[in-house]
Design an enzyme around this catalytic site. Structure first.
Site, short mmCIF file in Angstrom:
data_model
loop_
_atom_site.label_atom_id
_atom_site.label_comp_id
_atom_site.label_asym_id
_atom_site.label_seq_id
_atom_site.Cartn_x
_atom_site.Cartn_y
_atom_site.Cartn_z
N GLU A 1 -0.84 0.86 31.24
CA GLU A 1 -0.37 2.13 31.77
C GLU A 1 1.12 2.24 31.42
O GLU A 1 1.88 1.31 31.71
CB GLU A 1 -0.57 2.14 33.29
CG GLU A 1 -0.24 3.49 33.89
CD GLU A 1 -0.45 3.54 35.40
OE1 GLU A 1 -0.99 2.58 35.98
OE2 GLU A 1 -0.04 4.57 35.98
N ARG B 1 -5.70 -12.99 36.94
CA ARG B 1 -4.34 -12.59 36.55
C ARG B 1 -3.46 -13.83 36.40
O ARG B 1 -3.66 -14.82 37.08
CB ARG B 1 -3.69 -11.78 37.67
CG ARG B 1 -4.21 -10.43 37.89
CD ARG B 1 -3.47 -9.78 39.04
NE ARG B 1 -2.29 -9.07 38.58
CZ ARG B 1 -2.33 -7.86 38.04
NH1 ARG B 1 -3.48 -7.24 37.89
NH2 ARG B 1 -1.23 -7.26 37.65
N LYS C 1 4.75 -4.64 37.95
CA LYS C 1 5.65 -3.65 37.36
C LYS C 1 6.47 -2.92 38.42
O LYS C 1 7.61 -2.58 38.19
CB LYS C 1 4.84 -2.63 36.55
CG LYS C 1 4.60 -3.09 35.13
CD LYS C 1 3.93 -2.01 34.33
CE LYS C 1 2.44 -1.99 34.62
NZ LYS C 1 1.69 -1.04 33.80
P1 ATP Z 1 1.10 -4.31 37.34
O1 ATP Z 1 0.44 -4.87 38.55
O2 ATP Z 1 2.20 -5.18 36.80
O3 ATP Z 1 1.49 -2.88 37.46
P2 ATP Z 1 -1.21 -3.41 35.94
O4 ATP Z 1 -2.46 -4.17 35.91
O5 ATP Z 1 -1.18 -2.18 36.74
O6 ATP Z 1 -0.03 -4.40 36.24
P3 ATP Z 1 -1.53 -2.25 33.37
O7 ATP Z 1 -0.51 -1.60 32.49
O8 ATP Z 1 -2.57 -1.39 33.94
O9 ATP Z 1 -0.74 -3.00 34.50
O10 ATP Z 1 -2.17 -3.50 32.62
C1 ATP Z 1 -2.69 -3.47 31.33
C2 ATP Z 1 -3.63 -4.63 31.16
O11 ATP Z 1 -2.95 -5.85 31.40
C3 ATP Z 1 -4.78 -4.56 32.15
O12 ATP Z 1 -5.96 -4.85 31.47
C4 ATP Z 1 -4.44 -5.61 33.17
O13 ATP Z 1 -5.60 -6.14 33.71
C5 ATP Z 1 -3.64 -6.63 32.34
N1 ATP Z 1 -2.70 -7.35 33.20
C6 ATP Z 1 -1.72 -6.82 33.96
N2 ATP Z 1 -1.07 -7.78 34.66
C7 ATP Z 1 -1.65 -8.95 34.32
C8 ATP Z 1 -1.45 -10.32 34.71
N3 ATP Z 1 -0.50 -10.66 35.58
N4 ATP Z 1 -2.23 -11.26 34.15
C9 ATP Z 1 -3.18 -10.93 33.25
N5 ATP Z 1 -3.43 -9.67 32.86
C10 ATP Z 1 -2.68 -8.68 33.37
MG MG Z 2 -3.02 -0.81 36.13
#
Ligand code: ATP
Ligand code: MG
Length: 559
Positions: free
Chosen positions: A33, A259, A269
């Protein structure tokens, strides 16, 4: 790469699917995102998705999940693209955007309404929550659940056209308010947001939910294995419900893995954005940040990040990984790839009284102890040199074992140069040593000194007149607590306010004047360093180096 197949259950699933002909080509995707910069947790997902595609001769798409116009920006899109490329991966074809599929998703929403599987609901947000029920209690049907198809279609059109106030209506799937899985209790498919989108401008006043968008986007792109983190496990039945009830072109399958969390930092984020917005750090690429851009600016290599990610278990549980594990891979890579150089952080002048004033003797030193491909360094040797102030002592009682450096009246070897003997000191009014007078032992370049001369050790040095001035920035961990914010505390309370130390007035060997962003250094006996990209862009004459990491792990010894 990963030699142990049991390490990665997703890899096993893919291998089986290929063997059984369930799929002929693997297509994965990385779906960020664009509401912040990528962090080390994303790197795990990137390495997994692109890595699997590579391993099986497939493809991996980069798709921006831009369904929320409130928080998304082009700046993030560009930063994410460059981070993925820097990590060493190339997506298949064009960059894709969820927003490209808005028209198709809308048509599918209409399809669900016509099939009696969706309806426009006028419950307020609060009522919707109330009607949803809890983990223990079933939900209640919305009074709008059985409204005629034509009415829902017309209202959805009005929502889309901007004729309905935000919050007044939603489009919901018509599934089962009694389901044990709360995600199946008539989830919201569209909500009204009357604001412009970074790509579609004012065209839409409604935006699809993550759940309504994600699986269908995967289906449009022909994704075979849609890999996401564990928090989406309970959403999988909904993911599948949409695919079963819509005329989608393919049937992707979702798999979840744990994660990555790292101790002594945060990988959310939202929290990282807060650190930036409130000025606790110098931007998303502050070298203390666990962002890809911060790690890069600090001097961490893409290869180190990839090796670290490949070392992580891809498991069915979330885990916290010790920062020392990342640091191990950083050191491991830099030990092989960093050029050696000398830099004196706290200079003490040594006057070599037997060296002629104005003479410059060029000595040579290897660029790397075991890599012939790295250029030799030319080290100018002059009458006045600098050594590290704590590499000298006038305390002649110090044992040889404890102090392997220069002591008044004794010998030490200057790295890649002569053995010298400290003969006298010059003191200031308070009695502190401000200059050392010494002499060289002739014939000791690359040769042992004569019998009876026993240098205590080897120290680094630079010429006083031929060295370059530089600033070093040393970093410690950004948080003092292993789990910032543990126990409901504000994570900001755990910030380590001593995480940045700026040292100016350092002196580096002349080759450092040519330092650029393609070269990583080991400053001998000090640590790994990398030229600061922001300072370089602002003033190419000014030499600023970030300490990537110390030579040894100091943390595990701290109690
Ligand atoms: P955040 O909690 O930091 O906002 P998010 O999951 O909302 O993270 P996205 O931009 O939606 O962030 O993530 C893109 C991809 O990266 C998704 O498939 C998500 O599952 C993966 N991802 C995000 N954070 C992690 C993490 N800490 N470990 C492994 N994969 C991750
Ligand atoms: Mg997300």
């Amino acid at each position: 790469m990963d030699a142990n197949p049991s390490h990665n259950f997703i890899e096993q699933i893919i291998r089986k699917d290929l063997d059984e002909g369930v799929v002929t080509k693997v297509i994965t995707r990385f779906p960020p995102e664009p509401n912040g910069y990528l962090h080390i947790g994303h790197a795990k997902s990137i390495c997994l998705n692109f890595g699997l595609a590579d391993r099986f001769g497939g493809e991996c798409n980069l798709r921006f999940d831009d369904t929320n116009p409130e928080k998304e920006e082009d700046e993030y899109v560009r930063a994410i693209e460059s981070d993925v490329r820097w990590l060493g991966f190339q997506w298949s074809g064009q960059v894709r955007y969820a927003s490209d599929y808005f028209p198709q998703l809308y048509a599918w929403a209409q399809h669900l309404i016509r099939e009696g599987l969706a309806y426009v609901c006028e419950l307020s947000a609060e009522q919707t929550r109330e009607y949803r029920g809890t983990l223990k209690d079933a939900g209640k049907n919305s009074p709008y659940r059985d409204r005629p198809v034509e009415e829902s279609l017309a209202l959805l059109e009005k929502m889309r056209a901007g004729q309905v106030a935000e919050g007044a209506m939603t489009l919901r799937a018509r599934i089962d308010m009694g389901s044990a899985n709360i995600n199946l209790r008539d989830p919201v498919l569209y909500r009204i947001k009357r604001r412009p989108h970074h790509r579609t401008g004012d065209s839409w006043n409604i935006y699809p939910s993550y759940d309504f968008a994600h699986g269908q986007e995967d289906a449009i792109e022909g994704i075979t294995h849609s890999i996401c983190t564990l928090e989406f496990e309970d959403h999988r039945p909904l993911y599948e419900w949409f695919l079963d009830n819509l005329p989608v072109p393919s049937k992707p399958r979702q798999y979840e893995f744990g994660r990555l969390n790292l101790n002594f930092t945060v990988t959310s984020k939202r929290k990282l954005k807060q650190l930036v917005d409130e000025g606790h750090v110098d931007g998303w690429d502050d070298p203390r940040m666990p962002t890809i851009s911060g790690l890069r600016r600090r001097g961490v290599t893409a290869a180190a990040i990839r090796s670290f990610c490949d070392s992580l278990a891809v498991a069915k549980t979330d885990g916290t990984v010790d920062m020392a594990q990342l640091e191990h891979f950083i050191r491991d890579d830099l030990n092989d790839t960093a050029r050696r150089a000398m830099c004196v952080i706290s200079p003490l002048k040594v006057v070599l009284t037997d060296v002629r004033e104005g003479s410059v003797e060029y000595l040579s030193a290897p660029g790397h102890p075991s890599r012939e491909d790295m250029p030799q360094r030319r080290l100018p040797f002059t009458r006045e040199i600098y050594i590290e102030s704590d590499d000298f002592s006038d305390d002649t009682s110090l044992s040889r074992k404890k102090f392997k450096r220069l002591v008044l009246g004794e010998w030490v070897r200057l790295r890649s140069a002569y053995v010298i003997r400290a003969a006298a000191v010059v003191r200031d009014e308070e009695g502190a040593v401000i200059e050392v007078h010494a002499t060289t032992v002739p014939g000791t370049i690359g040769e042992n000194p004569p019998e009876g001369i026993n240098p205590r050790g080897v120290i680094h040095w630079v010429s006083a007149s031929e060295s370059v001035a530089c600033e070093l920035r040393l970093y410690d961990r950004l948080f003092k607590e292993a789990s910032p914010g543990v126990g409901g505390r504000d994570f900001l309370e755990d910030i380590n306010h001593d995480s940045l130390e700026v040292i100016s007035g350092c002196r580096g060997e002349p080759s450092l004047a040519d330092a650029n962003l393609d070269i990583h250094y080991q400053f001998e006996r000090q640590g790994y360093f990398y030229r600061d990209a922001k300072a370089l862009a602002a003033d190419p004459e000014r030499l600023v180096f970030n300490q990537t990491i110390s030579l040894k792990d100091n943390w595990s010894n701290r109690a």
